[in-house]
Design a protein around this motif. Structure first.
Motif, mmCIF file in Angstrom:
data_model
loop_
_atom_site.group_PDB
_atom_site.id
_atom_site.type_symbol
_atom_site.label_atom_id
_atom_site.label_comp_id
_atom_site.label_asym_id
_atom_site.label_seq_id
_atom_site.Cartn_x
_atom_site.Cartn_y
_atom_site.Cartn_z
ATOM 1 N N CYS A 12 0.830 -1.205 0.000
ATOM 2 C CA CYS A 12 0.000 0.000 0.000
ATOM 3 C C CYS A 12 0.863 1.253 0.000
ATOM 4 C CB CYS A 12 -0.937 0.016 1.207
ATOM 5 S SG CYS A 12 -2.250 -1.215 1.066
ATOM 6 N N LEU A 13 1.988 1.219 0.686
ATOM 7 C CA LEU A 13 2.895 2.360 0.704
ATOM 8 C C LEU A 13 3.548 2.582 -0.648
ATOM 9 C CD1 LEU A 13 4.686 1.806 4.113
ATOM 10 C CD2 LEU A 13 3.000 3.566 3.558
ATOM 11 N N LEU A 14 3.659 1.533 -1.453
ATOM 12 C CA LEU A 14 4.355 1.618 -2.725
ATOM 13 C C LEU A 14 3.425 1.814 -3.922
ATOM 14 C CD1 LEU A 14 6.942 -1.239 -2.189
ATOM 15 C CD2 LEU A 14 7.222 1.193 -1.765
ATOM 16 N N LEU A 15 2.138 1.919 -3.690
ATOM 17 C CA LEU A 15 1.202 2.065 -4.800
ATOM 18 C C LEU A 15 1.442 3.365 -5.555
ATOM 19 C CD1 LEU A 15 -2.133 0.861 -3.179
ATOM 20 C CD2 LEU A 15 -0.777 -0.305 -4.919
ATOM 21 N N LEU A 119 14.630 3.138 -7.943
ATOM 22 C CA LEU A 119 14.650 1.685 -7.812
ATOM 23 C C LEU A 119 13.549 1.114 -8.692
ATOM 24 C CD1 LEU A 119 14.766 1.432 -3.903
ATOM 25 C CD2 LEU A 119 16.707 1.389 -5.485
ATOM 26 N N GLU A 120 13.837 0.043 -9.419
ATOM 27 C CA GLU A 120 12.810 -0.648 -10.199
ATOM 28 C C GLU A 120 12.585 -2.011 -9.573
ATOM 29 O OE1 GLU A 120 12.274 -0.442 -14.638
ATOM 30 O OE2 GLU A 120 12.944 -2.532 -14.427
ATOM 31 N N LEU A 121 11.391 -2.192 -9.033
ATOM 32 C CA LEU A 121 11.039 -3.409 -8.304
ATOM 33 C C LEU A 121 10.023 -4.231 -9.079
ATOM 34 C CD1 LEU A 121 10.435 -1.638 -4.879
ATOM 35 C CD2 LEU A 121 12.499 -2.847 -5.562
ATOM 36 N N ARG A 122 10.057 -5.539 -8.859
ATOM 37 C CA ARG A 122 9.035 -6.461 -9.373
ATOM 38 C C ARG A 122 8.402 -7.128 -8.175
ATOM 39 N NH1 ARG A 122 7.921 -5.874 -14.843
ATOM 40 N NH2 ARG A 122 9.901 -5.389 -15.806
ATOM 41 N N VAL A 123 7.083 -7.042 -8.106
ATOM 42 C CA VAL A 123 6.335 -7.643 -7.017
ATOM 43 C C VAL A 123 5.783 -8.965 -7.527
ATOM 44 C CG1 VAL A 123 4.411 -7.353 -5.422
ATOM 45 C CG2 VAL A 123 5.749 -5.360 -6.138
ATOM 46 N N GLY A 124 6.161 -10.046 -6.897
ATOM 47 C CA GLY A 124 5.686 -11.354 -7.327
ATOM 48 C C GLY A 124 6.414 -11.827 -8.578
ATOM 49 N N LYS A 125 6.053 -13.005 -9.037
ATOM 50 C CA LYS A 125 6.743 -13.604 -10.174
ATOM 51 C C LYS A 125 6.090 -13.271 -11.502
ATOM 52 C CE LYS A 125 8.414 -17.342 -7.353
ATOM 53 N NZ LYS A 125 8.363 -18.719 -6.991
ATOM 54 N N ASP A 126 4.804 -13.012 -11.512
ATOM 55 C CA ASP A 126 4.076 -12.868 -12.763
ATOM 56 C C ASP A 126 3.674 -11.439 -13.100
ATOM 57 O OD1 ASP A 126 4.192 -15.660 -13.067
ATOM 58 O OD2 ASP A 126 2.413 -15.898 -11.810
ATOM 59 N N ASP A 127 3.998 -10.473 -12.261
ATOM 60 C CA ASP A 127 3.587 -9.089 -12.509
ATOM 61 C C ASP A 127 4.495 -8.464 -13.559
ATOM 62 O OD1 ASP A 127 2.607 -6.554 -12.476
ATOM 63 O OD2 ASP A 127 3.029 -6.148 -10.371
ATOM 64 N N THR A 129 4.397 -5.395 -14.703
ATOM 65 C CA THR A 129 4.568 -3.958 -14.518
ATOM 66 C C THR A 129 5.552 -3.677 -13.384
ATOM 67 O OG1 THR A 129 2.270 -3.662 -15.182
ATOM 68 C CG2 THR A 129 3.358 -1.785 -14.142
ATOM 69 N N PRO A 130 6.666 -2.986 -13.704
ATOM 70 C CA PRO A 130 7.607 -2.676 -12.621
ATOM 71 C C PRO A 130 7.067 -1.559 -11.733
ATOM 72 C CG PRO A 130 8.333 -1.649 -14.644
ATOM 73 C CD PRO A 130 7.125 -2.473 -14.989
ATOM 74 N N LEU A 131 7.517 -1.567 -10.517
ATOM 75 C CA LEU A 131 7.198 -0.515 -9.564
ATOM 76 C C LEU A 131 8.456 0.310 -9.391
ATOM 77 C CD1 LEU A 131 5.158 0.568 -7.478
ATOM 78 C CD2 LEU A 131 6.109 -1.074 -5.872
ATOM 79 N N ARG A 132 8.379 1.618 -9.624
ATOM 80 C CA ARG A 132 9.563 2.482 -9.520
ATOM 81 C C ARG A 132 9.428 3.391 -8.306
ATOM 82 N NH1 ARG A 132 9.126 2.745 -15.506
ATOM 83 N NH2 ARG A 132 10.462 1.030 -16.183
ATOM 84 N N ILE A 133 10.504 3.424 -7.517
ATOM 85 C CA ILE A 133 10.526 4.168 -6.270
ATOM 86 C C ILE A 133 11.679 5.164 -6.311
ATOM 87 C CG2 ILE A 133 10.721 4.003 -3.752
ATOM 88 C CD1 ILE A 133 8.260 2.576 -4.906
#
Length: 177
Positions: A12-15, A119-127, A129-133
């Motif tokens: 939720c903090l990373l949305l 930072l470019e993160l991947r949440v889970g194995k199948d997502d 869309t990267p999450l950038r922080i």
């Protein structure tokens, strides 16, 4: 609290739209160039610097950093792990515990003499869309070394590269992370 509770809170903090993920990359990821950390040391009395370079070249990108970040980068370069996790090791462990992978680190801009990181993160194995922080560049580099993520710089950052014979001096007013 159920086992998924902390995981849900962290996500939720990373949305997108949260203050953590508010900044966009200065240039598209495909415009970035992968680099390696050559060294971390002192450019002068008490002036820590990390040197990046594009593989196969001799020119280096000097980024002046704090002493704590220099130590974290040094630990990452040599695979050293303290008896108890320090900040960068702790964050790497938290990401791993949440099954989040740090895939890439970006140093994508210089604004008012400050290098910006992401930072470019991947949440889970199948997502897909990267999450950038948004991150300080020095912290991103240290965490990237701890987790094995690749490091990429923008053309603007690449332009700051110095030839191998150029002395590394702290610029005025001091580029810091």
């Amino acid at each position: 609290m159920p086992r998924w509770g902390p995981w849900c809170l962290a996500l939720c903090l990373l949305l997108p739209g949260s203050p953590v993920a508010a900044r966009e990359l200065a240039v598209p990821p495909e415009a970035m160039v992968e680099v390696e950390v050559v060294s971390v040391g002192l450019a002068g009395p008490g002036v820590p610097v990390v040197l990046l370079r594009e593989p196969g070249t001799q020119a280096v990108i000097p980024i002046f950093i704090g002493s704590a970040e220099a130590e974290a980068i040094r630990r990452g370069l040599f695979g050293a792990r303290p008896r108890r996790p320090l900040t960068h090791e702790l964050l790497g462990d938290v990401l791993a515990g949440l099954e989040v992978r740090l895939e890439r680190v970006y140093v994508d801009a210089i604004v008012d003499g400050v290098f910006l990181g992401m930072l470019e993160l991947r949440v889970g194995k199948d997502d897909p869309t990267p999450l950038r922080i948004d991150s300080r560049a020095s912290d991103a580099i240290a965490l990237g070394l701890q987790t094995g993520a690749s490091i990429h710089v923008s053309p603007q950052v690449l332009e700051t590269a110095l030839p191998p014979s150029a002395p590394v001096e702290e610029p005025t007013p001091g580029i810091r992370l």
